[in-house]
Scaffold this active site. Structure first.
Site, mmCIF file in Angstrom:
data_model
loop_
_atom_site.group_PDB
_atom_site.id
_atom_site.type_symbol
_atom_site.label_atom_id
_atom_site.label_comp_id
_atom_site.label_asym_id
_atom_site.label_seq_id
_atom_site.Cartn_x
_atom_site.Cartn_y
_atom_site.Cartn_z
ATOM 1 N N CYS A 1 -13.078 16.470 -13.937
ATOM 2 C CA CYS A 1 -12.811 15.692 -14.928
ATOM 3 C C CYS A 1 -11.576 15.153 -15.004
ATOM 4 O O CYS A 1 -11.305 14.092 -15.828
ATOM 5 C CB CYS A 1 -12.866 16.553 -16.332
ATOM 6 S SG CYS A 1 -14.705 17.126 -16.271
ATOM 7 N N HIS B 1 -7.395 15.570 -24.243
ATOM 8 C CA HIS B 1 -8.593 16.051 -23.257
ATOM 9 C C HIS B 1 -9.780 16.416 -24.204
ATOM 10 O O HIS B 1 -10.982 15.642 -23.915
ATOM 11 C CB HIS B 1 -8.435 17.002 -22.241
ATOM 12 C CG HIS B 1 -9.589 16.994 -21.345
ATOM 13 N ND1 HIS B 1 -10.116 16.159 -20.446
ATOM 14 C CD2 HIS B 1 -10.264 18.576 -21.042
ATOM 15 C CE1 HIS B 1 -11.293 16.623 -19.805
ATOM 16 N NE2 HIS B 1 -11.239 18.009 -20.188
ATOM 17 N N GLU C 1 -5.058 23.222 -25.442
ATOM 18 C CA GLU C 1 -4.285 21.922 -25.281
ATOM 19 C C GLU C 1 -3.318 21.727 -26.448
ATOM 20 O O GLU C 1 -2.136 21.388 -26.370
ATOM 21 C CB GLU C 1 -5.431 20.872 -25.253
ATOM 22 C CG GLU C 1 -4.400 19.366 -24.856
ATOM 23 C CD GLU C 1 -5.341 18.226 -24.692
ATOM 24 O OE1 GLU C 1 -4.926 17.139 -24.361
ATOM 25 O OE2 GLU C 1 -6.637 18.462 -24.830
ATOM 26 N N LYS D 1 -13.522 11.596 -27.044
ATOM 27 C CA LYS D 1 -14.396 11.996 -26.581
ATOM 28 C C LYS D 1 -15.403 12.436 -27.860
ATOM 29 O O LYS D 1 -16.728 12.662 -27.538
ATOM 30 C CB LYS D 1 -14.441 13.404 -25.700
ATOM 31 C CG LYS D 1 -13.835 13.058 -24.284
ATOM 32 C CD LYS D 1 -13.915 14.422 -23.530
ATOM 33 C CE LYS D 1 -13.145 14.220 -22.156
ATOM 34 N NZ LYS D 1 -11.853 13.891 -22.176
ATOM 35 N N HIS E 1 -18.185 13.023 -23.029
ATOM 36 C CA HIS E 1 -17.420 13.228 -21.846
ATOM 37 C C HIS E 1 -17.976 12.607 -20.629
ATOM 38 O O HIS E 1 -19.090 13.139 -19.965
ATOM 39 C CB HIS E 1 -17.288 15.022 -21.784
ATOM 40 C CG HIS E 1 -16.331 15.304 -20.848
ATOM 41 N ND1 HIS E 1 -15.757 14.474 -19.897
ATOM 42 C CD2 HIS E 1 -15.649 16.617 -20.335
ATOM 43 C CE1 HIS E 1 -14.721 15.154 -19.191
ATOM 44 N NE2 HIS E 1 -14.704 16.617 -19.334
ATOM 45 N N PHE F 1 -12.255 21.250 -14.153
ATOM 46 C CA PHE F 1 -12.539 22.426 -13.481
ATOM 47 C C PHE F 1 -11.735 22.658 -12.217
ATOM 48 O O PHE F 1 -11.658 21.610 -11.358
ATOM 49 C CB PHE F 1 -14.027 22.455 -13.197
ATOM 50 C CG PHE F 1 -14.856 22.385 -14.467
ATOM 51 C CD1 PHE F 1 -14.221 23.108 -15.531
ATOM 52 C CD2 PHE F 1 -16.255 22.602 -14.133
ATOM 53 C CE1 PHE F 1 -15.309 23.009 -16.881
ATOM 54 C CE2 PHE F 1 -17.157 22.648 -15.207
ATOM 55 C CZ PHE F 1 -16.700 23.005 -16.598
#
Length: 418
Positions: free
Chosen positions: A166, A306, A317, A338, A343, A404
């Site tokens: 991502c 994110h 985060e 998002k 996403h 990831f």
């Protein structure tokens, strides 16, 4: 050596909120959710039946039938977004030195729809020997979109794909920025695209318990930082940006949207899918971007997080932000776009960089929508810009994207001052 300055001179956006940059921005500042029941395939038997799909996109509006069959949807999205970015930038392609123009285009997965279709056809077939489409491999590979863009525009400079889950397109932006400021190119088309709303995409993320199953209420299913969040909403599309060396842009009278001031990359070195619980990788990427720009943490006005709406990531985060920024963290307007776009995986960094650049240019911070209940594990004194867009002068803004494998990328944008 003296580093060159890098500016953004064009955008292209094919997104769940709209098929142009103007439509995307209008949806963001008005807090519109793009989530709905899946139409790409029959998802009745899947745990998740919702996603943020493109609306009213017909590839035959952009390609003839024969050409369209050569491209996986992710590559179609890339070419459409790149074309808008070129037009938006006002570049005269006849005057561009192709040897000094490059393409770095990301995808986290590549041609997943092509792969799914081809393997499904093989499994159902009794042909001997097995037959596969001759375009199977070139449609599937994650670098082919960059190749197609390069061929279309005659850009012969650096040309490749970045793949870091991502964080892929944010990684692409940082790479493009570095090539230009090191004087190895004048122009880049950079960004990312993803087309993973298919049986294997939804099924795979369901198996990981990564995506929301709030099928009865798709519009509010993406709930970054909310206590009752249950996973992200899968999105699709493509977004491209034109990065350009400052003098090159000024000499042609380009409209400069924002300046790229810094980039930071890091690794968590912690877990295959989960972020470091204290956000150490996020701290390192944000700090690296700030130091790269020659700034201090207290200079930052805004962070596009994110913020995926996952149980673990949405805790790590904010911890990282408080750890790095200290008391100044509470003066920063934080958001997660998002909550509206879903996403877009490998395209997330690109769409969020566009949102962040428009925030810097227009001094309007899009909201984080769908907040209902505070999570006691998150510092709720932070300003998450819930519910409504906020007008505020934004001189410096960060956009964070994490993937990831522990991949982290932060890009720092600033208001352009000649």
């Amino acid at each position: 050596m003296e580093l060159k300055r890098v500016v953004i001179t064009g955008f292209g956006a094919l997104t769940p909120l709209g098929n142009t940059v103007d439509e995307l921005w209008n949806g963001l500042i008005n807090g519109v959710s793009s989530a709905a029941t899946i139409t790409n395939f029959d998802a009745t038997d899947f745990k998740t039946q919702i996603a943020c799909e493109l609306k009213n996109f017909n590839p035959l509006d952009f390609f003839d039938r024969k050409e369209a069959r050569k491209y996986d949807p992710y590559a179609q999205f890339a070419l459409v977004a790149a074309d808008e970015a070129i037009r938006n930038s006002g570049l005269d392609l006849e005057k561009v030195n192709g040897d000094r123009a490059g393409v770095i285009w990301a995808s986290g997965i590549g041609g997943l729809i092509t792969f799914t279709e081809q393997i499904s056809d093989y499994a159902r077939s009794d042909r001997n020997p097995p037959r596969f489409n001759p375009f199977f491999i070139p449609k599937m590979i994650a670098d082919i979109a960059a190749g197609h863009i390069s061929i279309k525009y005659g850009f012969r400079g650096p040309n490749y794909a970045t793949v870091s889950a991502c964080a892929s397109s944010a990684n692409a932006l940082v790479d493009a920025y570095n090539y230009i400021r090191l004087n190895k190119a004048d122009i880049f088309i950079t960004g990312g695209s993803e087309a993973a709303i298919c049986e294997s995409g939804i099924g795979g993320f369901n198996a990981m318990h990564a995506i929301s199953t709030r099928n009865d209420d798709p519009k509010t299913a993406s709930r970054p930082f909310d206590k009752d969040r249950d996973g992200f909403i899968l999105g699709e599309g493509g977004c491209g940006l034109i990065f350009e060396e400052l003098e090159h842009a000024l000499n042609r009278g380009a409209n400069i949207i924002a300046e790229v001031a810094g980039g930071g990359l890091s690794g968590d070195a912690y877990h295959m899918t989960a972020p470091h619980p204290e956000g150490l990788g996020a701290i390192n990427s944000m700090r690296a971007a700030i130091e790269d720009a020659g700034l201090k943490p207290e200079d930052i006005d805004h962070i596009n997080t994110h913020g995926t709406s996952t149980p673990v990531g949405d805790i790590a985060e904010p911890k990282a932000i408080v750890s790095l920024f200290g008391d100044h963290a509470y003066k920063i307007n934080i958001n997660s776009t998002k909550s509206m776009t879903g996403h877009m995986l490998g395209a997330a960094g690109a769409i969020e960089a566009i949102a962040t650049a428009l925030t810097v240019q227009n001094d309007i911070i899009p909201p984080t929508i769908n907040h209902f209940t505070d999570d006691p594990d998150i510092d709720n004194k932070l300003n998450f810009t819930y519910h409504k867009a906020v007008k505020r002068v934004v001189n410096y803004a960060l956009s964070n994207t994490f993937g990831f494998g522990g991949h982290n990328a932060s890009i720092l944008l600033k208001k352009f001052i000649g």
